[in-house]
Design an enzyme around this catalytic site. Structure first.
Site, PDB file in Angstrom:
ATOM      1  N   GLU A 160       1.026  11.660   2.899  1.00 28.40           N
ATOM      2  CA  GLU A 160       1.491  10.463   3.626  1.00 28.40           C
ATOM      3  C   GLU A 160       0.860  10.340   5.007  1.00 28.40           C
ATOM      4  OE1 GLU A 160       3.091   7.806   4.223  1.00 28.40           O
ATOM      5  OE2 GLU A 160       4.189   7.407   2.383  1.00 28.40           O
ATOM      6  N   ASP A 161       0.636   9.108   5.448  1.00 24.00           N
ATOM      7  CA  ASP A 161       0.121   8.905   6.812  1.00 24.00           C
ATOM      8  C   ASP A 161       1.156   8.257   7.724  1.00 24.00           C
ATOM      9  OD1 ASP A 161       0.009   6.337   5.568  1.00 24.00           O
ATOM     10  OD2 ASP A 161      -1.261   5.681   7.228  1.00 24.00           O
ATOM     11  N   SER A 176       3.611   3.891  -3.164  1.00 26.21           N
ATOM     12  CA  SER A 176       3.224   2.989  -2.079  1.00 26.21           C
ATOM     13  C   SER A 176       4.261   1.897  -1.873  1.00 26.21           C
ATOM     14  CB  SER A 176       1.875   2.348  -2.422  1.00 26.21           C
ATOM     15  OG  SER A 176       1.593   1.296  -1.529  1.00 26.21           O
ATOM     16  N   ALA A 177       4.432   1.499  -0.620  1.00 24.19           N
ATOM     17  CA  ALA A 177       5.331   0.384  -0.307  1.00 24.19           C
ATOM     18  C   ALA A 177       4.681  -0.956  -0.627  1.00 24.19           C
ATOM     19  CB  ALA A 177       5.688   0.432   1.173  1.00 24.19           C
ATOM     20  N   ASP A 187       0.470   8.411  -1.145  1.00 22.32           N
ATOM     21  CA  ASP A 187       0.656   7.118  -0.507  1.00 22.32           C
ATOM     22  C   ASP A 187      -0.704   6.399  -0.626  1.00 22.32           C
ATOM     23  OD1 ASP A 187       1.687   5.138   1.365  1.00 22.32           O
ATOM     24  OD2 ASP A 187       0.366   6.071   2.831  1.00 22.32           O
ATOM     25  N   LEU A 188      -0.722   5.091  -0.518  1.00 27.67           N
ATOM     26  CA  LEU A 188      -2.000   4.376  -0.672  1.00 27.67           C
ATOM     27  C   LEU A 188      -2.638   4.057   0.690  1.00 27.67           C
ATOM     28  CD1 LEU A 188      -4.040   2.916  -2.559  1.00 27.67           C
ATOM     29  CD2 LEU A 188      -2.630   0.873  -2.314  1.00 27.67           C
ATOM     30  N   ASP A 189      -2.019   3.112   1.390  1.00 26.29           N
ATOM     31  CA  ASP A 189      -2.594   2.639   2.649  1.00 26.29           C
ATOM     32  C   ASP A 189      -2.608   3.758   3.688  1.00 26.29           C
ATOM     33  OD1 ASP A 189      -2.906   0.080   1.631  1.00 26.29           O
ATOM     34  OD2 ASP A 189      -0.923  -0.563   2.268  1.00 26.29           O
ATOM     35  N   LYS A 239      10.541   2.859   2.115  1.00 24.77           N
ATOM     36  CA  LYS A 239      10.491   4.074   2.938  1.00 24.77           C
ATOM     37  C   LYS A 239      11.155   3.746   4.275  1.00 24.77           C
ATOM     38  CE  LYS A 239       5.998   5.036   0.815  1.00 24.77           C
ATOM     39  NZ  LYS A 239       4.538   5.061   0.989  1.00 24.77           N
ATOM     40  N   LYS A 268       3.413   1.012   9.697  1.00 28.89           N
ATOM     41  CA  LYS A 268       2.799   1.772   8.609  1.00 28.89           C
ATOM     42  C   LYS A 268       3.855   2.252   7.617  1.00 28.89           C
ATOM     43  CE  LYS A 268      -1.415   3.380  10.781  1.00 28.89           C
ATOM     44  NZ  LYS A 268      -2.148   4.532  11.307  1.00 28.89           N
ATOM     45  N   GLY A 269       3.615   1.992   6.347  1.00 28.29           N
ATOM     46  CA  GLY A 269       4.533   2.439   5.299  1.00 28.29           C
ATOM     47  C   GLY A 269       5.788   1.582   5.176  1.00 28.29           C
ATOM     48  N   THR A 287      -6.525   0.586   4.670  1.00 33.35           N
ATOM     49  CA  THR A 287      -6.180  -0.829   4.697  1.00 33.35           C
ATOM     50  C   THR A 287      -5.308  -1.176   5.901  1.00 33.35           C
ATOM     51  OG1 THR A 287      -4.563  -0.168   3.085  1.00 33.35           O
ATOM     52  CG2 THR A 287      -6.364  -1.493   2.256  1.00 33.35           C
TER      53      THR A 287
HETATM   54  P1  B16 Z   1       2.218  -5.296   1.109  1.00 35.83           P
HETATM   55  P2  B16 Z   1       1.721   2.321   1.879  1.00 35.83           P
HETATM   56  C1  B16 Z   1       2.379  -0.012   3.024  1.00 35.83           C
HETATM   57  O1  B16 Z   1       1.620   0.728   2.114  1.00 35.83           O
HETATM   58  C2  B16 Z   1       1.626  -0.262   4.322  1.00 35.83           C
HETATM   59  O2  B16 Z   1       1.427   0.964   5.013  1.00 35.83           O
HETATM   60  C3  B16 Z   1       2.406  -1.210   5.188  1.00 35.83           C
HETATM   61  O3  B16 Z   1       1.706  -1.480   6.379  1.00 35.83           O
HETATM   62  C4  B16 Z   1       2.663  -2.508   4.417  1.00 35.83           C
HETATM   63  O4  B16 Z   1       3.426  -3.409   5.170  1.00 35.83           O
HETATM   64  C5  B16 Z   1       3.389  -2.164   3.118  1.00 35.83           C
HETATM   65  O5  B16 Z   1       2.614  -1.258   2.368  1.00 35.83           O
HETATM   66  C6  B16 Z   1       3.639  -3.391   2.265  1.00 35.83           C
HETATM   67  O6  B16 Z   1       2.415  -3.879   1.827  1.00 35.83           O
HETATM   68  O7  B16 Z   1       2.391  -6.351   2.131  1.00 35.83           O
HETATM   69  O8  B16 Z   1       0.810  -5.183   0.569  1.00 35.83           O
HETATM   70  O9  B16 Z   1       3.248  -5.381  -0.002  1.00 35.83           O
HETATM   71  O10 B16 Z   1       1.230   2.949   3.137  1.00 35.83           O
HETATM   72  O11 B16 Z   1       3.165   2.641   1.543  1.00 35.83           O
HETATM   73  O12 B16 Z   1       0.768   2.539   0.723  1.00 35.83           O
HETATM   74 MG    MG Z   2       0.497   4.705   4.293  1.00 34.78          MG
END
Ligand code: B16
Ligand code: MG
Length: 217
Positions: free
Chosen positions: A170-171, A115-116, A10-12, A146, A46-47, A18
């Site tokens: 994953e977090d 990542s989402a 996962d990224l964030d 997710k 988150k996610g 972030t």
């Molecule tokens: P964006 P991950 C997710 O990333 C974030 O945890 C989540 O807070 C965010 O809303 C989502 O990406 C969408 O991000 O607005 O940049 O498209 O944790 O799945 O890496």
């Molecule tokens: Mg995450």
């Protein structure tokens, strides 16, 4: 422990923190509908994809808005977020991640991003990490966010590895649910009581340690 052939990150919250920037950007939007978004509320985002996050916030605020406003808020949230992540640099990579990626590369383990976020590529580039990833699946390539397993299944398919040979880091609880629904080994990073169904839980990536990575891969 069975050995795995692929690591999906996962990224964030796993590679880089972030989450704080997503939080600040959403806090501004929440104010526009008269809601004070707390740090604790943010855990639920988150996610979660951008539109789904806004839906959650509107529910918390117990309000509704027009489709036009909804679309405008999504644009504004991302504009604010992009300003905040402008300053990201390699020193923002979370502890242990660079060493972990080098360890996996040296072992010939396939590495994917799941990542989402629709900004995933931009963030990876800012961190100088793009070249470690054999595949990058992000919010631009998935229809179902997710906890749906699509993002991770697309990763394992692209890497030609069976789901059960994949480890997901994953977090977010939505991400752990997605990894388990995909039939993968799920490693949660955070507080154990935040996650249902994770195979292992560590406070952060650096706490995993090379000896555990040796057992997993
Ligand atoms: P964006 P991950 C997710 O990333 C974030 O945890 C989540 O807070 C965010 O809303 C989502 O990406 C969408 O991000 O607005 O940049 O498209 O944790 O799945 O890496
Ligand atoms: Mg995450």
């Amino acid at each position: 422990m069975e050995k795995h052939q692929c690591a999906l990150f996962d990224l964030d919250g796993v590679v880089v923190n972030t989450a704080q920037y997503h939080y600040l950007a959403w806090k501004n939007i929440a104010h526009l509908v008269g809601y004070d978004l707390t740090f604790q509320d943010n855990e639920q985002l988150k996610g979660v994809s951008r539109p789904d996050s806004l839906r959650v916030i509107l529910k918390m605020a117990q309000t509704s808005i027009s489709q036009d406003e909804f679309d405008r808020f999504l644009i504004q949230k991302n504009e604010d977020y992009l300003v905040l992540v402008q300053a990201l640099k390699t020193t923002d990579i979370l502890p242990g991640i660079s060493e972990g990626l080098v360890f996996l590369k040296d072992k010939g383990i396939k590495i994917g991003l799941g990542s989402a976020s629709k900004n995933a590529l931009l963030i990876l580039e800012k961190l100088n990490l793009t070249s470690y990833f054999d595949v990058i699946i992000d919010g631009n390539q998935v229809k179902k966010g997710k906890p749906h397993p699509e993002v991770f299944l697309k990763g394992s398919t692209a890497l030609n590895v069976k789901p059960k040979a994949c480890v997901v880091f994953e977090d977010a609880s939505a991400g752990i649910e997605a990894a388990k629904a995909a039939g993968m080994t799920a490693i949660a990073l955070g507080e154990p009581n935040e996650f249902k169904g994770a195979d292992f839980c560590f406070p952060h990536f650096n706490a995993i340690g090379i000896s555990t990575l040796e057992k997993l891969f």
